[in-house]
Design a protein around this motif. Structure first.
Motif, short mmCIF file in Angstrom:
data_model
loop_
_atom_site.label_atom_id
_atom_site.label_comp_id
_atom_site.label_asym_id
_atom_site.label_seq_id
_atom_site.Cartn_x
_atom_site.Cartn_y
_atom_site.Cartn_z
N GLY A 1 0.86 -1.18 0.00
CA GLY A 1 0.00 0.00 0.00
C GLY A 1 0.89 1.22 0.00
N GLY A 2 0.39 2.30 0.58
CA GLY A 2 1.19 3.51 0.64
C GLY A 2 1.13 4.31 -0.66
N THR A 3 2.08 5.22 -0.81
CA THR A 3 2.02 6.17 -1.93
C THR A 3 2.87 5.76 -3.13
N SER A 4 3.82 4.84 -2.94
CA SER A 4 4.74 4.51 -4.04
C SER A 4 4.11 3.72 -5.18
N PRO A 5 3.25 2.71 -4.86
CA PRO A 5 2.84 1.82 -5.96
C PRO A 5 1.81 2.39 -6.94
N GLY A 6 1.13 3.49 -6.61
CA GLY A 6 0.04 3.99 -7.47
C GLY A 6 0.40 4.06 -8.94
N THR B 1 0.50 -6.73 0.82
CA THR B 1 1.56 -7.18 1.74
C THR B 1 1.18 -6.86 3.19
N ASP B 2 0.33 -5.87 3.31
CA ASP B 2 -0.12 -5.49 4.66
C ASP B 2 -1.28 -4.51 4.53
N GLU B 3 -1.97 -4.31 5.63
CA GLU B 3 -3.14 -3.43 5.60
C GLU B 3 -3.26 -2.71 6.93
N ARG B 4 -3.74 -1.49 6.82
CA ARG B 4 -4.08 -0.75 8.04
C ARG B 4 -5.46 -1.23 8.47
N TRP B 5 -5.70 -1.34 9.78
CA TRP B 5 -6.98 -1.87 10.23
C TRP B 5 -8.02 -0.76 10.25
N LEU C 1 7.31 -4.83 -2.75
CA LEU C 1 7.29 -4.26 -1.41
C LEU C 1 7.69 -2.80 -1.49
N GLY C 2 7.17 -2.01 -0.57
CA GLY C 2 7.68 -0.66 -0.38
C GLY C 2 8.62 -0.69 0.83
N MET C 3 9.12 0.45 1.18
CA MET C 3 9.97 0.57 2.36
C MET C 3 9.81 1.96 2.96
N GLY C 4 9.74 2.01 4.28
CA GLY C 4 9.70 3.33 4.91
C GLY C 4 11.12 3.82 5.18
N ALA C 5 11.24 5.10 5.47
CA ALA C 5 12.57 5.66 5.78
C ALA C 5 13.13 5.07 7.07
N MET D 1 13.09 1.97 7.52
CA MET D 1 13.49 0.64 7.04
C MET D 1 12.48 -0.45 7.34
N HIS D 2 11.24 -0.05 7.58
CA HIS D 2 10.18 -1.07 7.67
C HIS D 2 9.78 -1.48 6.26
N THR D 3 9.23 -2.69 6.16
CA THR D 3 8.60 -3.11 4.92
C THR D 3 7.34 -3.88 5.28
N ALA D 4 6.36 -3.90 4.40
CA ALA D 4 5.03 -4.37 4.77
C ALA D 4 4.68 -3.64 6.08
N SER D 5 4.17 -4.37 7.08
CA SER D 5 3.97 -3.70 8.37
C SER D 5 4.90 -4.30 9.41
N PRO E 1 -3.83 -0.22 14.22
CA PRO E 1 -3.31 -1.59 14.19
C PRO E 1 -3.10 -2.02 12.74
N ARG E 2 -2.19 -2.93 12.52
CA ARG E 2 -1.87 -3.42 11.18
C ARG E 2 -2.05 -4.93 11.13
N ILE E 3 -2.19 -5.44 9.92
CA ILE E 3 -2.09 -6.86 9.66
C ILE E 3 -1.04 -6.99 8.57
O1 LIG Z 1 0.65 0.15 4.43
C1 LIG Z 1 1.67 0.68 3.99
O2 LIG Z 1 1.98 1.88 4.17
C2 LIG Z 1 2.65 -0.10 3.15
O3 LIG Z 1 2.36 -1.31 2.81
C3 LIG Z 1 4.00 0.14 3.69
O4 LIG Z 1 4.80 -0.93 4.00
C4 LIG Z 1 4.67 1.01 2.65
O5 LIG Z 1 5.14 0.19 1.59
C5 LIG Z 1 5.79 1.82 3.23
O6 LIG Z 1 5.31 2.46 4.39
C6 LIG Z 1 6.25 2.87 2.21
O7 LIG Z 1 5.16 3.73 2.01
P1 LIG Z 1 5.22 4.88 0.89
O8 LIG Z 1 5.27 4.16 -0.42
O9 LIG Z 1 3.96 5.65 1.09
O10 LIG Z 1 6.48 5.68 1.16
#
Ligand SMILES: O=C(O)[C@H](O)[C@@H](O)[C@H](O)[C@H](O)COP(=O)(O)O
Length: 223
Positions: free
Chosen positions: A40-45, A66-70, A129-133, A135-139, A169-171
């Protein structure tokens, strides 16, 4: 880790969507159904937008987050809403979305049912997968309440997570499921995430959860 750099984000989206379509098409030549896991997030759009124009047997593709916000699917922050609005359109509308959210108050209450729906579709054929700054990925967040369990080789496929800084919460798919994917792509943009990626390469998954997939992943980066 293989790092592919692009001159800009548009080129990244176009090239990566071509690669994903090619990998999905190849998998479809060998399997009745294939599993495509997306973040999810902003990168894959923009990648999703490009994929909607690709002709392939989408009716044999099972898409899973890969993950979801609840949050409810109607919420702005819903990754399910993002996938429905940006990926399951055009030719890709024929794909099946495996649910990663339910209308229970907590993810823990939905884990059994959602896992039953997911397990028959593993391993993942193509994983993005995305990645946060951070260094998280998925949740899989650094400092998350059950991160160690989610990184373990015997982790269940799906886990509920609560992390400092995550507003709800996340899954999440867990490390064994992510590492078990046949093809793994990580998509990141900007200088901050590039620096975080370099740091993660020398860290443990407990410190930098994205490190759990980096040895097998192709990382795609644009400024
Ligand atoms: O639910 C989510 O946000 C994503 O699955 C999460 O793991 C995402 O890939 C990273 O947080 C990067 O998010 P951005 O692409 O928005 O930077």
């Amino acid at each position: 880790m293989i790092l592919t750099e692009y001159p800009d984000r548009d080129m990244l989206a176009l090239d990566l969507s071509d690669r994903l379509a090619s990998e999905l098409g190849s998998a479809l030549r060998h399997k009745e159904r294939v599993t495509f896991a997306v973040p999810g997030g902003t990168s894959p759009g923009p990648i999703f937008d490009a994929l909607t124009a690709v002709r392939l047997d989408w009716d044999r593709v099972d898409v899973v987050l890969t993950d979801e916000r609840w949050v409810p699917e109607s919420a702005e922050r819903s990754n399910t809403r993002l996938v429905r609005e940006r990926l399951l359109q055009g030719h890709a509308a024929a794909a099946t979305l495996l649910p990663l959210v339910a209308d229970t108050p907590t993810p823990e209450e939905a884990l059994e049912g959602l896992s039953e729906g997911l397990l028959p579709h593993l391993p993942i054929d193509v994983l993005v997968l995305g990645m946060g700054a951070d260094m998280h990925t998925a949740s899989l967040f650094p400092g998350a309440d059950r991160l160690e369990a989610a990184l373990a080789a015997d982790a269940p496929a799906l886990m509920a997570m609560r992390a400092p800084g995550a507003p709800e919460p996340r899954i999440t798919l867990t490390a064994p499921v992510l590492r078990g994917a046949i093809s793994i792509h990580v998509v990141i943009t900007g200088a901050e995430k590039r620096a975080a990626l370099e740091r993660a390469a020398g860290m443990t998954p407990a410190e930098a959860p994205v490190a759990t997939v980096l040895d097998e992943a192709v990382v795609h980066w644009a400024e």
